[in-house]
Scaffold this active site. Structure first.
Site, PDB file in Angstrom:
ATOM      1  N   SER A 207       0.861  -1.185   0.000  1.00  0.00           N
ATOM      2  CA  SER A 207       0.000   0.000   0.000  1.00  0.00           C
ATOM      3  C   SER A 207       0.892   1.227   0.000  1.00  0.00           C
ATOM      4  CB  SER A 207      -0.839  -0.017   1.287  1.00  0.00           C
ATOM      5  OG  SER A 207      -1.441   1.237   1.509  1.00  0.00           O
TER       6      SER A 207
ATOM      7  N   TYR B 129      -2.358  -1.050  10.496  1.00  0.00           N
ATOM      8  CA  TYR B 129      -2.271  -1.203   9.035  1.00  0.00           C
ATOM      9  C   TYR B 129      -0.930  -0.685   8.523  1.00  0.00           C
ATOM     10  CZ  TYR B 129      -4.025  -1.003   4.172  1.00  0.00           C
ATOM     11  OH  TYR B 129      -4.214  -1.180   2.821  1.00  0.00           O
TER      12      TYR B 129
END
Ligand code: NAD
Length: 261
Positions: free
Chosen positions: A143, A156
């Site tokens: 990401s 995350y």
């Protein structure tokens, strides 16, 4: 069809980016193992449509990415069904948005397990066969949050930074074995994962839905557009090809310029 006679296992592929990658790999001739949660009838529909649309074989593994034994069983199922795992795509992932002091401990553990440790377990199980055959592609969906942080996403961001380190390490270990190991790092892609975090972000930041979309999500992306799942899948296909055989240990951004800032 560059992936004819190859087998690809794509974790978290009942939805979003993983499903697009599975379909793109099947379109290139690969046998695919799809994985993830959802209603059995919806999963069966997706599985059958991969076979009908592309003439490739598709099977489903219900392995839960928080359970190492189930991850090993998924790789074993692929090997016994198709004879090999040539391509592993570590894609399963979840998000949770909360200030760090309120971040539920169970959510931290779950995100680290699904977004990071599952890749370790799947890599560990797949590597012996790849080394033996002298060919392999390991791709993890990281990401933009593997490169930069955003507030309220501690687990995350930690997991996504971690998967880059795992990728670099395994790339070095496998460099002389014909196996490349890379991350793809999308910015915001319009999938259920993004849609579902909007209510929590509204709460955490005191914003409306429109403000979250325009001022938080697309504010990060200089192109002011969401990335599409097909754009991410196209990079995964490119990484499987011969032209990409010297790309290893890399983290390829597909983020509309987000991390250039
Ligand atoms: P999604 O919610 O559409 O898909 C996630 C998939 O993971 C689903 O198939 C789900 O069933 C599966 N999954 C969740 N928990 C699981 C578990 N315990 N075991 C097995 N499967 C499980 O999300 P997406 O946006 O397609 O995300 C896919 C990956 O892309 C994730 O790793 C995510 O972090 C990453 N990513 C997404 C974006 C984005 O903007 N959507 C951006 C960057 C990175």
């Amino acid at each position: 069809m560059i992936l004819k006679s190859k087998t690809a296992v794509i974790t978290g592929s009942t939805s979003g980016i993983g499903l697009a990658i599975a379909r793109a790999m099947a379109a290139e001739g690969a046998n695919v193992v799809i994985n993830g949660f959802g209603k059995p009838e919806d999963i069966e529909k997706e599985r059958a449509s991969i076979e009908a649309d592309f003439g490739s074989k598709a099977i489903y593994s219900p392995a839960d990415m928080t359970r190492p034994a189930e991850i090993a069983a998924m790789i074993a199922l692929a090997e016994t069904t198709f004879g090999s795992v040539d391509i592993l795509v570590n894609n399963a992932g979840i998000q949770f948005v909360s200030p760090v002091e309120d971040f539920p401990v169970g959510k931290w553990d779950q995100i680290l397990a699904i977004n990071l440790s599952s890749a370790f377990h799947a890599i560990r199980a797949s590597v012996p066969g790849m080394k033996q055959r002298g060919w392999g592609r390991i791709i993890s969906t990281a990401s933009a949050h593997s490169l930069v942080a955003s507030p309220f996403k501690s687990a995350y961001v930690a997991a996504k930074h971690g998967i880059v380190g795992l990728t670099k390490t395994v790339a070095l270990e496998l460099a002389i074995h014909g196996v490349t190991v890379n991350c793809i790092s999308p910015g915001y892609v319009w999938t259920p994962l993004v849609e579902n975090q909007i209510p929590d972000t509204m709460k955490a930041r005191g914003l409306t839905r429109e403000e979250v979309i325009n001022d938080v999500l697309l504010d990060s992306q200089p192109t002011k557009q969401f990335v599409t799942v097909d754009e991410v899948a196209a990079i995964a296909i490119f990484l499987c090809g011969d032209a990409a055989k010297q790309i290893t240990g890399a983290n390829l951004s597909v983020d509309g310029g987000w991390t250039a800032e």
